[in-house]
Structure formats: C-alpha cells, structure tokens
Design an enzyme around this catalytic site. Sequence first.
Site, mmCIF file in Angstrom:
data_model
loop_
_atom_site.group_PDB
_atom_site.id
_atom_site.type_symbol
_atom_site.label_atom_id
_atom_site.label_comp_id
_atom_site.label_asym_id
_atom_site.label_seq_id
_atom_site.Cartn_x
_atom_site.Cartn_y
_atom_site.Cartn_z
ATOM 1 N N ARG A 23 18.314 4.622 -18.138
ATOM 2 C CA ARG A 23 16.844 4.509 -18.253
ATOM 3 C C ARG A 23 16.148 4.922 -16.958
ATOM 4 N NH1 ARG A 23 16.778 -1.708 -19.241
ATOM 5 N NH2 ARG A 23 18.293 -1.416 -17.576
ATOM 6 N N ASP A 47 -0.280 -7.983 1.112
ATOM 7 C CA ASP A 47 0.360 -6.757 0.622
ATOM 8 C C ASP A 47 -0.675 -5.647 0.610
ATOM 9 O OD1 ASP A 47 2.756 -7.907 -1.949
ATOM 10 O OD2 ASP A 47 2.670 -8.133 0.245
ATOM 11 N N ARG A 58 -1.770 9.159 8.619
ATOM 12 C CA ARG A 58 -2.489 7.915 8.923
ATOM 13 C C ARG A 58 -1.851 7.285 10.158
ATOM 14 N NH1 ARG A 58 -5.230 5.444 4.070
ATOM 15 N NH2 ARG A 58 -4.960 6.889 2.315
ATOM 16 N N HIS A 61 -1.744 3.084 14.385
ATOM 17 C CA HIS A 61 -2.574 1.874 14.437
ATOM 18 C C HIS A 61 -1.764 0.651 14.843
ATOM 19 C CE1 HIS A 61 -4.791 4.031 10.927
ATOM 20 N NE2 HIS A 61 -5.122 4.560 12.093
ATOM 21 N N LYS A 70 5.263 -5.441 9.661
ATOM 22 C CA LYS A 70 5.091 -4.711 8.393
ATOM 23 C C LYS A 70 6.445 -4.327 7.804
ATOM 24 C CE LYS A 70 0.889 -2.757 10.313
ATOM 25 N NZ LYS A 70 0.352 -1.609 11.055
ATOM 26 N N TYR A 130 3.199 -1.883 1.508
ATOM 27 C CA TYR A 130 3.789 -2.670 2.589
ATOM 28 C C TYR A 130 3.268 -4.098 2.633
ATOM 29 C CZ TYR A 130 -0.310 -0.655 5.086
ATOM 30 O OH TYR A 130 -1.560 -0.223 5.475
ATOM 31 N N LYS A 166 -11.892 8.506 12.027
ATOM 32 C CA LYS A 166 -11.518 7.403 12.930
ATOM 33 C C LYS A 166 -10.234 7.743 13.693
ATOM 34 C CE LYS A 166 -9.337 3.819 11.359
ATOM 35 N NZ LYS A 166 -8.912 2.552 10.696
ATOM 36 N N ASP A 167 -9.253 8.246 12.982
ATOM 37 C CA ASP A 167 -7.967 8.526 13.645
ATOM 38 C C ASP A 167 -8.062 9.716 14.589
ATOM 39 O OD1 ASP A 167 -5.681 7.471 10.957
ATOM 40 O OD2 ASP A 167 -6.882 6.362 12.443
HETATM 41 C C1 T46 Z 1 -5.696 -1.503 6.748
HETATM 42 C C2 T46 Z 1 -6.745 -2.077 5.826
HETATM 43 C C3 T46 Z 1 -7.865 -1.356 5.457
HETATM 44 N N1 T46 Z 1 -8.806 -1.907 4.627
HETATM 45 C C4 T46 Z 1 -9.959 -1.092 4.241
HETATM 46 C C5 T46 Z 1 -10.817 -0.652 5.415
HETATM 47 C C6 T46 Z 1 -11.307 0.715 5.021
HETATM 48 O O1 T46 Z 1 -12.539 0.622 4.312
HETATM 49 C C7 T46 Z 1 -10.229 1.253 4.074
HETATM 50 C C8 T46 Z 1 -9.324 2.273 4.723
HETATM 51 O O2 T46 Z 1 -8.873 1.713 5.942
HETATM 52 P P1 T46 Z 1 -8.086 2.609 6.983
HETATM 53 O O3 T46 Z 1 -8.672 3.978 7.045
HETATM 54 O O4 T46 Z 1 -7.956 1.820 8.262
HETATM 55 O O5 T46 Z 1 -6.636 2.695 6.272
HETATM 56 P P2 T46 Z 1 -5.324 3.309 6.928
HETATM 57 O O6 T46 Z 1 -5.646 4.511 7.745
HETATM 58 O O7 T46 Z 1 -4.340 3.440 5.832
HETATM 59 O O8 T46 Z 1 -4.841 2.160 7.920
HETATM 60 C C9 T46 Z 1 -3.507 1.705 7.910
HETATM 61 O O9 T46 Z 1 -2.736 2.768 8.385
HETATM 62 C C10 T46 Z 1 -1.586 2.498 9.150
HETATM 63 C C11 T46 Z 1 -0.491 3.414 8.665
HETATM 64 C C12 T46 Z 1 -1.145 1.102 9.246
HETATM 65 O O10 T46 Z 1 0.015 0.815 9.535
HETATM 66 C C13 T46 Z 1 -2.124 0.017 9.071
HETATM 67 O O11 T46 Z 1 -1.672 -0.869 8.062
HETATM 68 C C14 T46 Z 1 -3.483 0.448 8.732
HETATM 69 O O12 T46 Z 1 -4.180 0.655 9.950
HETATM 70 O O13 T46 Z 1 -9.462 0.116 3.658
HETATM 71 C C15 T46 Z 1 -8.682 -3.187 4.125
HETATM 72 O O14 T46 Z 1 -9.546 -3.675 3.386
HETATM 73 N N2 T46 Z 1 -7.574 -3.926 4.488
HETATM 74 C C16 T46 Z 1 -6.610 -3.421 5.323
HETATM 75 O O15 T46 Z 1 -5.606 -4.130 5.614
#
Ligand code: T46
Length: 186
Positions: A23, A47, A58, A61, A70, A130, A166-167
Amino acid sequence: MKVLNTPLPGVIIIEPRLFGDKRGFFLESYSATRYREAGLDVEFVQDNHSRSSHHVLRGLHFQLRHPQGKLVRVSRGSVFDVVADVRTGSPTFGQWFGVELNDDNARQLYIPPGYAHGFQVLSDVADFEYKCTDYYHPEDEGGVAWNDPGLGIEWPCPEQAIVSDKDQRWGPLQALTDEQLPPYLL
Ligand SMILES: Cc1cn([C@H]2C[C@H](O)[C@@H](COP(=O)(O)OP(=O)(O)O[C@H]3O[C@H](C)C(=O)[C@H](O)[C@H]3O)O2)c(=O)[nH]c1=O
C-alpha cells in the site's frame, strides 16, 4: 530507529523505522518514550508546518531568550537542511552542518536550542514539519544572512534562492554582539 551523530554537538539525525508494504509505508514520526530512550529527553510545545516551492530558502533563524529545540522532517519533497552554531562561547561557534531531508529517507534532524536553522527546497514543493521545545516569540527572533561569507554554507542552488524580504535583511554573524546571540548552555 537509528540515531546518528553529526559534527555539531547535540545535533542528531534520526532515521525512524519505516514499515513498507504494497500500500505504501507507515512510520512513527515521534514517540516520547522511544525518543527519550534514544537520548532525546525534551518536551515539545508547538508543532509547525511550512510549505515552500522549488529553490525557496528560509533562514537562518534563531530565538534569543526563548531558544527553540526543533525536531524537523520533510513530509513531502526534499530540502537541504542547515544548522549553524551561533551560541556565544561554543567551541564549535561559526561551524555549520547540512543534510538532505526528504520524504523517501524520512530522516529527521534534532536541533538543540541556540543553533540557527534554515533550509533550501530541492523539489518542486516541500512540506516541512517540525516540533519545537518553546513557543514562537516574534519579538525575540534573530537571524544571520543565509549567504554569510563568514559561515560559507554550501547551499545547493544559491543563484536561484527565493528568500523573504525579512531574510534578505539579516547581517553576517560577525556583526552580531554576544548580547544578540543565544548563550552556549553546557
Ligand atoms: C515561525 C513562525 C511564524 N509564524 C507566522 C509569522 C509570519 O506571519 C508567518 C511566516 O513566518 P516566517 O516568515 O518567520 O516563517 P519562516 O521563514 O518559515 O520561519 C521559520 O524558518 C526557519 C527555517 C525556522 O527554523 C524557524 O522555525 C522559523 O523562523 O508565520 C507563526 O505564527 N508562528 C511561528 O512559529
């Protein structure tokens, strides 16, 4: 399940036992007792799930006063996952490690609190899921430039990297003071 060490202390690769049949497959992506027995005695409180298209990158961070451990995995597609040691006072400060995580090898990576984390997508799309040992604190977030020459991370497709505004704004690790970096907790 198998647990493999990496050159960064506490960063471990976990290969869950995969039960394949006609399956498809079944695996336990997490089990508190089994992971504790394997040395991962932590409590997860949040989570996360992000979906990214090809070449998206990404990171890198970290959280400063609320550093998150994580347990990361890829449930669809493939990513090159990177951890960088940005903990002030760490013997491996400034070192990085990368590994491919995909939905075939079902490999997971545990990243202890204090390390910076990022990934680049290798497939058309990737679902990245994660578990975190602390909650998201946006006001507490820090970062390092994904292409910091001081780190020298060998990303698979740097020319095609798709990065958030941002990044793009993070600076190099060497520009950060000890107060702007997570502590090295023995
Ligand atoms: C991380 C996170 C984000 N958000 C919201 C905030 C923003 O409006 C949206 C996107 O957030 P961001 O651009 O920071 O997402 P990533 O670029 O995936 O950030 C993650 O990327 C790298 C790989 C990591 O290891 C971290 O877990 C985390 O920083 O989700 C939430 O509501 N909760 C959260 O825990």
